[in-house]
Design an enzyme around this catalytic site. Sequence first.
Site, short mmCIF file in Angstrom:
data_model
loop_
_atom_site.label_atom_id
_atom_site.label_comp_id
_atom_site.label_asym_id
_atom_site.label_seq_id
_atom_site.Cartn_x
_atom_site.Cartn_y
_atom_site.Cartn_z
CE LYS A 100 -37.26 4.49 -51.05
NZ LYS A 100 -35.84 4.32 -51.84
NE ARG A 124 -30.13 -0.27 -55.17
CZ ARG A 124 -29.57 0.39 -54.07
NH1 ARG A 124 -28.10 0.05 -53.97
NH2 ARG A 124 -30.45 0.82 -53.10
P1 AMP Z 1 -34.69 -1.10 -51.76
O1 AMP Z 1 -34.30 -1.72 -50.22
O2 AMP Z 1 -35.99 -0.35 -51.57
O3 AMP Z 1 -33.36 -0.14 -52.06
O4 AMP Z 1 -34.80 -2.19 -52.67
C1 AMP Z 1 -33.71 -3.13 -53.01
C2 AMP Z 1 -34.05 -3.93 -54.14
O5 AMP Z 1 -35.18 -4.62 -53.97
C3 AMP Z 1 -34.19 -3.04 -55.46
O6 AMP Z 1 -32.98 -2.47 -56.28
C4 AMP Z 1 -35.15 -3.94 -56.18
O7 AMP Z 1 -34.56 -5.01 -56.81
C5 AMP Z 1 -35.91 -4.65 -55.23
N1 AMP Z 1 -37.38 -4.05 -54.97
C6 AMP Z 1 -37.42 -3.42 -53.63
N2 AMP Z 1 -38.98 -3.07 -53.80
C7 AMP Z 1 -39.45 -3.12 -55.13
C8 AMP Z 1 -40.44 -2.66 -55.59
N3 AMP Z 1 -41.54 -2.14 -55.31
N4 AMP Z 1 -40.45 -3.24 -56.87
C9 AMP Z 1 -39.60 -3.85 -57.56
N5 AMP Z 1 -38.54 -4.22 -57.00
C10 AMP Z 1 -38.31 -3.72 -55.71
#
Ligand code: AMP
Length: 218
Positions: A14, A172
């Site tokens: 992404k 995750r």
């Molecule tokens: P990412 O960088 O998108 O993989 O997000 C890393 C972490 O941030 C996730 O494992 C969640 O703990 C938190 N996070 C990011 N975006 C969201 C979202 N839209 N809703 C809830 N938690 C989020």
Amino acid sequence: MHAIILLGGPGSGKGTAADMLRKETEYIHVSTGDMLRAAIKEGTPVGREAEKFLTEGELVPDDVIIRIVEDRLDEGTGHDAYTFDGFPRTLGQAELLDRSFEGRNGSIRHVFCLKAPPEILIPRLTGRRICRSCGTNYHVVNIPPQVEGVCDNCGGELYQRSDDEESTIRHRLEVYEDQTRDLISYYDKRGVLAPVEAGKAPQDTMGEILEVLQKDGA
Ligand code: AMP
């Protein structure tokens, strides 16, 4: 304002797709993960609230997420085009986004669902390295920097995210599957869902996305 949404498990690319869209189109990259990590680093109230969820690979509560997204939208001109990367992650967030967009004359153009099997996602994540200064993504095998540990772009130090450790990654991936099933059918019913094969090279994934965008002139 209008938006496209990138849905996809951790490691589905992404961030890379959003970065390419930022360079090749007018879409501004909005990553809730990046915003949360920045808030934690700065020690803001949101950062303090979110930290334990990120450490454990759990989702941050919907009300916190919609607050940071709305703050970000308020910084725009009202005519902007956004790529939401990692948001919405739950049906609740999708509904909050719809409500927020109603008040802002916003529309969701496409929801790209990036799909790849765990045997591709896990090695992608364990090898991922990120620049501390400019956020550029690397991979120790697939996209290595010219000098190990140093960003080609800005010379910054490369680091590994603490949640890119294998046991957290598996958790995750499960969280992602559980939480996004309803979200996928929600957008499918609206006719905006576009599945994208994300197990291949980033340029190919990007090609599929651009093709959909070009078809409707976005
Ligand atoms: P990412 O960088 O998108 O993989 O997000 C890393 C972490 O941030 C996730 O494992 C969640 O703990 C938190 N996070 C990011 N975006 C969201 C979202 N839209 N809703 C809830 N938690 C989020």
